[in-house]
Design an enzyme around this catalytic site. Structure first.
Site, PDB file in Angstrom:
ATOM      1  N   CYS A   2       0.858  -1.189   0.000  1.00  0.00           N
ATOM      2  CA  CYS A   2       0.000   0.000   0.000  1.00  0.00           C
ATOM      3  C   CYS A   2       0.888   1.232   0.000  1.00  0.00           C
ATOM      4  CB  CYS A   2      -0.865   0.033   1.249  1.00  0.00           C
ATOM      5  SG  CYS A   2      -1.852  -1.455   1.449  1.00  0.00           S
ATOM      6  N   ARG A  27       1.876   1.448  -6.066  1.00  0.00           N
ATOM      7  CA  ARG A  27       1.981   0.543  -4.920  1.00  0.00           C
ATOM      8  C   ARG A  27       0.673  -0.181  -4.625  1.00  0.00           C
ATOM      9  NH1 ARG A  27       6.510   1.593  -1.670  1.00  0.00           N
ATOM     10  NH2 ARG A  27       5.509   0.461   0.013  1.00  0.00           N
ATOM     11  N   TRP A  78      -3.687  -1.739  -1.603  1.00  0.00           N
ATOM     12  CA  TRP A  78      -3.578  -2.960  -2.386  1.00  0.00           C
ATOM     13  C   TRP A  78      -3.981  -4.068  -1.419  1.00  0.00           C
ATOM     14  CZ3 TRP A  78      -1.353  -7.715  -3.112  1.00  0.00           C
ATOM     15  CH2 TRP A  78      -1.436  -8.209  -4.430  1.00  0.00           C
ATOM     16  N   ASN A 104       0.392   0.308   6.404  1.00  0.00           N
ATOM     17  CA  ASN A 104       0.942  -0.533   5.349  1.00  0.00           C
ATOM     18  C   ASN A 104       1.602  -1.711   6.047  1.00  0.00           C
ATOM     19  OD1 ASN A 104       2.190  -1.642   3.136  1.00  0.00           O
ATOM     20  ND2 ASN A 104       3.700  -0.007   2.903  1.00  0.00           N
ATOM     21  N   GLY A 105       1.264  -2.932   5.647  1.00  0.00           N
ATOM     22  CA  GLY A 105       1.853  -4.103   6.300  1.00  0.00           C
ATOM     23  C   GLY A 105       0.776  -5.106   6.650  1.00  0.00           C
ATOM     24  N   GLU A 489      10.199 -21.529 -18.432  1.00  0.00           N
ATOM     25  CA  GLU A 489      10.016 -20.163 -17.952  1.00  0.00           C
ATOM     26  C   GLU A 489      11.152 -19.256 -18.447  1.00  0.00           C
ATOM     27  OE1 GLU A 489       7.710 -18.526 -16.939  1.00  0.00           O
ATOM     28  OE2 GLU A 489       8.507 -16.797 -15.888  1.00  0.00           O
ATOM     29  N   LYS A 493      10.549 -15.986 -20.780  1.00  0.00           N
ATOM     30  CA  LYS A 493      11.032 -14.653 -20.390  1.00  0.00           C
ATOM     31  C   LYS A 493      11.863 -14.067 -21.524  1.00  0.00           C
ATOM     32  CE  LYS A 493       9.030 -13.667 -17.724  1.00  0.00           C
ATOM     33  NZ  LYS A 493       8.083 -14.608 -17.178  1.00  0.00           N
ATOM     34  N   GLU A 496       9.612 -13.116 -24.615  1.00  0.00           N
ATOM     35  CA  GLU A 496       8.629 -12.028 -24.497  1.00  0.00           C
ATOM     36  C   GLU A 496       9.248 -10.651 -24.339  1.00  0.00           C
ATOM     37  OE1 GLU A 496       5.667 -12.245 -21.336  1.00  0.00           O
ATOM     38  OE2 GLU A 496       7.114 -13.045 -19.935  1.00  0.00           O
ATOM     39  N   HIS A 512      15.805 -36.612 -30.043  1.00  0.00           N
ATOM     40  CA  HIS A 512      14.696 -37.141 -30.841  1.00  0.00           C
ATOM     41  C   HIS A 512      14.268 -36.170 -31.940  1.00  0.00           C
ATOM     42  CE1 HIS A 512      14.329 -40.615 -28.266  1.00  0.00           C
ATOM     43  NE2 HIS A 512      14.406 -39.804 -27.214  1.00  0.00           N
ATOM     44  N   LYS A 611      -0.574  -6.953 -19.548  1.00  0.00           N
ATOM     45  CA  LYS A 611      -0.318  -7.548 -18.232  1.00  0.00           C
ATOM     46  C   LYS A 611      -1.395  -8.568 -17.870  1.00  0.00           C
ATOM     47  CE  LYS A 611       1.793  -8.094 -14.357  1.00  0.00           C
ATOM     48  NZ  LYS A 611       2.911  -9.049 -14.442  1.00  0.00           N
TER      49      LYS A 611
HETATM   50  O1  M6R Z   1      -2.402 -13.027 -14.537  1.00  0.00           O
HETATM   51  P1  M6R Z   1      -2.044 -14.442 -14.922  1.00  0.00           P
HETATM   52  O2  M6R Z   1      -1.031 -15.034 -13.990  1.00  0.00           O
HETATM   53  O3  M6R Z   1      -3.253 -15.318 -15.033  1.00  0.00           O
HETATM   54  O4  M6R Z   1      -1.398 -14.317 -16.344  1.00  0.00           O
HETATM   55  C1  M6R Z   1      -1.039 -15.457 -17.071  1.00  0.00           C
HETATM   56  C2  M6R Z   1      -0.178 -15.109 -18.250  1.00  0.00           C
HETATM   57  O5  M6R Z   1      -0.863 -14.247 -19.101  1.00  0.00           O
HETATM   58  C3  M6R Z   1       1.134 -14.451 -17.814  1.00  0.00           C
HETATM   59  O6  M6R Z   1       1.857 -15.274 -16.940  1.00  0.00           O
HETATM   60  C4  M6R Z   1       2.015 -14.143 -19.029  1.00  0.00           C
HETATM   61  O7  M6R Z   1       2.463 -15.342 -19.587  1.00  0.00           O
HETATM   62  C5  M6R Z   1       3.187 -13.246 -18.627  1.00  0.00           C
HETATM   63  N1  M6R Z   1       3.372 -12.231 -19.617  1.00  0.00           N
HETATM   64  C6  M6R Z   1       4.455 -13.989 -18.455  1.00  0.00           C
HETATM   65  O8  M6R Z   1       5.531 -13.189 -18.160  1.00  0.00           O
END
Ligand code: M6R
Length: 616
Positions: A2, A27, A78, A104-105, A489, A493, A496, A512, A611
């Site tokens: 927060c 925040r 938050w 906050n906390g 993962e 990363k 993307e 294979h 996002k």
């Molecule tokens: O909000 P979510 O965790 O459900 O989102 C899932 C994916 O859209 C999200 O993890 C996406 O793959 C990210 N851009 C990965 O960095």
């Protein structure tokens, strides 16, 4: 997480507070509120305005009222305890509105404290309101003519377990604000026109660069023209005034150039938030109360399905290993967009978890609805409080990663794994995990934050490796066992945020087919930590080397043989195999980040992405 802002001085407080809230909105942005102490001929009065939603919504409400006063506090929330409602928004008041508090906390023992306030009618579901009433109780107990607000705050805080950054005001002390810190930051700006208090320097920078940072256990008593800071034993202390040279833009990211890097560095702290208060070391078990299942219901579960998208699905794959290994329950991972169309086998003994940072991912929501329709127990592992998945599931756990602003998910991923490990242990202890094994795992979990920090300390070295490899157009990420999802993962990363093509494979699968692609222009990034598949992975890397591929390795600290095999190496501390992904992913996050920066990419807002993906 927060945001707090407060002011006491000779200027009108409201414009300062609103401007400050806007700077702190990153925040938390589910609700906000403001309280100003108005001085009237008949005496002072605290006036409060709160609203759910962004700061703009609060500002709209404030446009309809006039808050006159040179002392005030404000908060952007938050949510952690209690949903997103106006009642749960700060400031919270006590003593019929005479005392107001922003916090906050997390007050861990708020339920316990509540029992000591039997006469209070609570108006919110928050832990913070309990603290406001506790301070008021101590204030009222003071029978002297000169009641001391600071002493009441100190007495109340001596009963609190958890973290707090607070600012308190009282209508009978219109020239005083009290701030205190334990675990959650409080910064005080010292200016000619008064004192500014905030959760971070961002909203203060516009007024002064002279700031004092409270340390844990310190309490500040502020007046317009003077201030005293005391320690836990109420001894007055002299603090050093620091000059903050940040500009506004940097300060918003707490000095980090991008939110993504800040969020990578947040991991040791938010990991602690995820596990805090959720295990019992003595009994070697975890207890996530939000699961909402009786022991008998838990014992009846014969299948677990983990549903998620993107990064969350990689965390889910790690969860599968944990559930199968610890609880012995067959566990499937489904990418949400596939789940509902494959006619999954579900009955009343199936437990389905939806895993999501945002809690708003449309595919995951749709899949969970389908699972519910078919009669499964449906639970959520979610970061955003009050989100659709949190509301629609019949229980689950918040992952407490704090707001994640970079599109590329980092800290939410590690906290998803933390929660899934705790759930797997909770089920495991009902089935086959011994106390000693549970204790060993919990000890190892508690060591994770320090080990994460050791990896973060290698950021500069990883940056040099990223610069060396930034021009390669293709990468393979290889892992085996629990490190295969880690490879996935790392690959996600990289693609993307750098737009470099990369693929993840289980090490043993390369021969294979994919091995045909290897050459000196196609590097491999492999995770070869010291687990049960170490020797197998080693052979797979030898196979790649034989095709002239450059090799970057993540290996266990002290493994000199790995160094001989690698062109470049990143070391991670040793831990239990099940916990390895919590550490092994961090070098991959840093590699992607530094590569993206070296290529001049828009790290926090990569092209074509959002996002939160709210369309199917
Ligand atoms: O909000 P979510 O965790 O459900 O989102 C899932 C994916 O859209 C999200 O993890 C996406 O793959 C990210 N851009 C990965 O960095």
């Amino acid at each position: 997480m927060c945001g707090i802002i407060g002011y006491i001085g000779n200027k009108q407080a409201m414009p300062i507070l609103i401007k400050g809230l806007r700077r702190l909105e990153y925040r938390g942005y589910d609700s906000a509120g403001i309280a100003v102490c108005e001085k009237n001929p008949a005496g002072s009065e605290i006036c409060r305005v709160r609203s759910i939603g962004k700061i703009d919504m609060l500002a709209d409400k404030l446009a309809e009222v006039t808050l006159n006063g040179t002392v005030g506090i404000a908060h952007t929330r938050w949510a952690t305890h209690g949903g997103v409602t106006e009642e749960n928004a700060h400031p919270h008041v006590a003593q019929d509105g005479k005392l107001a508090l922003v916090h906050n906390g997390i007050i861990e023992n708020y339920r316990e404290l509540k029992e000591h306030l039997p006469d209070v009618t609570f108006t919110s579901d928050t832990d913070s309101e309990v603290l406001a009433h506790l301070i008021a109780k101590h204030y009222q107990k003071d029978t002297g003519t000169d009641k001391d607000l600071r002493v009441a705050v100190e007495k109340a805080l001596s009963h609190v377990r958890g973290t707090y950054g607070i600012v308190v005001m009282h209508k009978d002390h219109p020239d005083c604000l009290i701030a205190a810190r334990m675990g959650s930051p409080i910064v005080i700006g010292i200016a000619d026109d008064g004192h500014y208090i905030a959760s971070d320097p961002t909203p203060i920078l516009a007024y002064t660069k002279n700031m004092i940072f409270l340390d844990d256990g310190e309490v500040a008593e502020m007046h317009p023209d003077k201030m005293k800071i005391r320690d836990l034993k109420a001894h007055e202390i002299t603090k050093c005034v620091e000059q903050i040279e940040w500009n506004d833009e940097q300060a918003e990211k707490q000095g980090f150039p991008h939110f993504m890097l800040k969020e990578i560095y947040d991991q040791p702290t938010v990991f602690q938030d995820a596990i805090r208060g959720r295990y019992n070391l003595h009994e070697g078990t975890s207890f996530l109360g939000g699961l909402n299942m009786t022991d008998d219901e838990m014992r009846s579960i014969n299948r677990v399905i983990l549903i998620a998208c993107g990064t969350a699905s990689h965390a889910a794959m790690i969860g599968k290993y944990a559930f199968e290994r610890l609880a012995g329950i067959p566990t499937e991972v489904d990418v949400a967009s596939e789940f509902r169309y494959r006619d999954p086998i579900i009955d009343g003994r199936t437990l389905v978890f939806g895993i999501s940072q945002s809690g708003e991912t449309a595919d995951t929501i749709a899949a969970l609805r389908e699972a519910k329709r078919k009669g499964a127990f449906v639970r959520g592992v979610v970061n955003a409080v009050g989100s659709t998945i949190a509301r629609e599931t019949d229980g689950g756990s918040y992952m407490h990663a704090g707001p994640e602003l970079s599109v590329a998910s980092t800290k939410a991923y590690t906290n998803m794994i933390a929660i899934l490990l705790l759930y797997a242990l909770q089920f495991g202890r009902l089935k086959r995990v011994t106390t000693a094994t549970g204790q060993r795992m919990l000890h190892a979990l508690r060591d994770i934050p320090e080990k994460m920090k050791m990896i973060l300390d290698q950021s500069e070295q990883i940056k040099q490796i990223a610069i060396k490899y930034k021009a390669y157009p293709n990468f393979f990420f290889l892992g085996r066992g629990i490190n295969y999802p880690v490879a996935m993962e790392g690959s996600l990363k990289l693609k993307e945020i750098t737009y470099i093509h990369s693929e993840a494979y289980p090490g043993g699968e390369m021969k294979h087919g994919p091995i045909a692609l290897l050459s000196d222009q196609f590097p491999i990034f492999a995770i070869m930590t010291r687990d049960q598949l170490y020797d197998k992975m080693r052979s797979n890397i030898e196979e790649a080397r034989a095709r002239n591929a450059k090799v970057i390795l993540v290996a266990t600290q002290g493994d000199e043989q790995a160094r001989e095999l690698a062109d470049d190496i990143m070391y991670v501390p040793d831990t239990m195999e099940l916990l390895e992904p919590l550490l092994n992913t961090i070098p991959l996050q840093l590699f992607a980040y530094h590569t993206a920066v070296a290529l001049g990419r828009d790290v926090d807002r990569p092209r074509n992405l959002a996002k939160s993906v709210t369309v199917e």
